[in-house]
Design a protein around this motif. Sequence first.
Motif, mmCIF file in Angstrom:
data_model
loop_
_atom_site.group_PDB
_atom_site.id
_atom_site.type_symbol
_atom_site.label_atom_id
_atom_site.label_comp_id
_atom_site.label_asym_id
_atom_site.label_seq_id
_atom_site.Cartn_x
_atom_site.Cartn_y
_atom_site.Cartn_z
ATOM 1 N N ILE A 189 0.891 -1.188 0.080
ATOM 2 C CA ILE A 189 0.041 -0.078 -0.045
ATOM 3 C C ILE A 189 0.766 1.184 0.025
ATOM 4 O O ILE A 189 0.533 2.157 -0.760
ATOM 5 N N PHE A 190 1.865 1.351 0.927
ATOM 6 C CA PHE A 190 2.768 2.481 0.866
ATOM 7 C C PHE A 190 3.397 2.488 -0.306
ATOM 8 O O PHE A 190 3.686 3.867 -1.003
ATOM 9 N N GLY A 194 3.508 5.770 -2.823
ATOM 10 C CA GLY A 194 4.771 6.350 -3.449
ATOM 11 C C GLY A 194 4.666 6.594 -4.785
ATOM 12 O O GLY A 194 5.166 7.749 -5.217
ATOM 13 N N LEU A 195 4.154 5.840 -5.404
ATOM 14 C CA LEU A 195 3.955 5.896 -7.023
ATOM 15 C C LEU A 195 3.088 6.913 -7.703
ATOM 16 O O LEU A 195 2.978 7.243 -8.646
ATOM 17 N N SER A 196 1.860 7.166 -6.553
ATOM 18 C CA SER A 196 0.878 7.867 -6.922
ATOM 19 C C SER A 196 0.696 9.418 -6.526
ATOM 20 O O SER A 196 -0.078 9.893 -7.357
ATOM 21 N N VAL A 197 1.823 9.647 -5.653
ATOM 22 C CA VAL A 197 1.727 11.076 -5.129
ATOM 23 C C VAL A 197 2.934 11.901 -5.555
ATOM 24 O O VAL A 197 3.870 11.291 -5.388
ATOM 25 N N ALA A 256 -2.477 2.157 6.747
ATOM 26 C CA ALA A 256 -2.660 1.857 5.669
ATOM 27 C C ALA A 256 -4.246 1.824 5.016
ATOM 28 O O ALA A 256 -4.371 2.453 3.806
ATOM 29 N N LEU A 257 -5.118 1.766 5.968
ATOM 30 C CA LEU A 257 -6.438 1.825 5.641
ATOM 31 C C LEU A 257 -6.778 3.078 5.144
ATOM 32 O O LEU A 257 -7.683 3.216 4.164
ATOM 33 N N ALA A 258 -6.534 4.383 5.849
ATOM 34 C CA ALA A 258 -6.857 5.480 5.540
ATOM 35 C C ALA A 258 -6.439 5.615 3.958
ATOM 36 O O ALA A 258 -7.080 6.563 3.351
#
Length: 303
Positions: A189-190, A194-197, A256-258
């Motif tokens: 998830i992290f 990292g790839l999306s922001v 991670a859930l948030a």
Amino acid sequence: MATAAVGFLMHFFLDLPLGVSFLFGALISATDPVAVISLFKELGAPKRLTMLVEGESLFNDGTALVLFRVILGVVLVGEFSGETLVHGLIEFLIVFIGGVGVGILLGLVFGRIIQIVENDHLVEITLTVILALSAFMVAEHFLEVSGVMATVAAGLTMGSYGRTKISPPVHREMEAFWGYFAFVCNSLIFLLVGLSVDFALFVDNSGAIFFGAFAVVAGRALVVYTLFPLIGRFKTVEKVNRAFQTIIFWGGLRGALAIVIALSIPAELEQKSFILTLTLGVVLLSLFINGLTIRNVISIVGL
């Protein structure tokens, strides 16, 4: 309650639309106590404290996700009125209670199936994986209730009623498997975030991120130090002392859930990039500040 507190603070001080503010308040209410629970085990913290933190997180996460879905629907429609509020509350109750019912039923069924299997760790562990997946799929996609609450309820049922059905030699292997699986999921998830922001967004919105972190802490304090004393007034409920309250307050890490919830926001919502950046920033601050100081807080309150 925490959702409302965070939502109002973000709306009035950052001038965000009220719907978007409550949307962020709902998704950021989801806590991740994994690191705190590990520390509890290392330090030998009271078992009741561990149970309170784990139990609060389970139901808090499910409630946050269901509430997020309701608010997201209102935001996307673009209309907020008394009628939509009542409709949203009814939908919340149906989705929440329905998910819990599905999870409990499937947990009981799979508990009986696991009882038939004796001392076969591969089959018993596989059945718990199937339980988690089937609870979510049946609730979310077939019955259109909360898949998360169904999974939580199934897990709680398996951890209480089902625990007596699992072969004793398999217990340790099952806990090790799910611990590793949780670690892998959190890591992925992290990595995905990292790839999306875009890192530049963190710099541009640093002020909003720090204020968001403050709003989350303030909302958490309001809930913990208000509700626990109120609940303690009931004679049938064992009171939670101030030391426990402080650890529950400061140990409410975001994780991670948030981030997963923020990633699920549809692209048609123009504030998606801002909410995702804000969420990741608040989560990182929570992990670094609360996560690195929780050991000191435990010492200060004498646990």
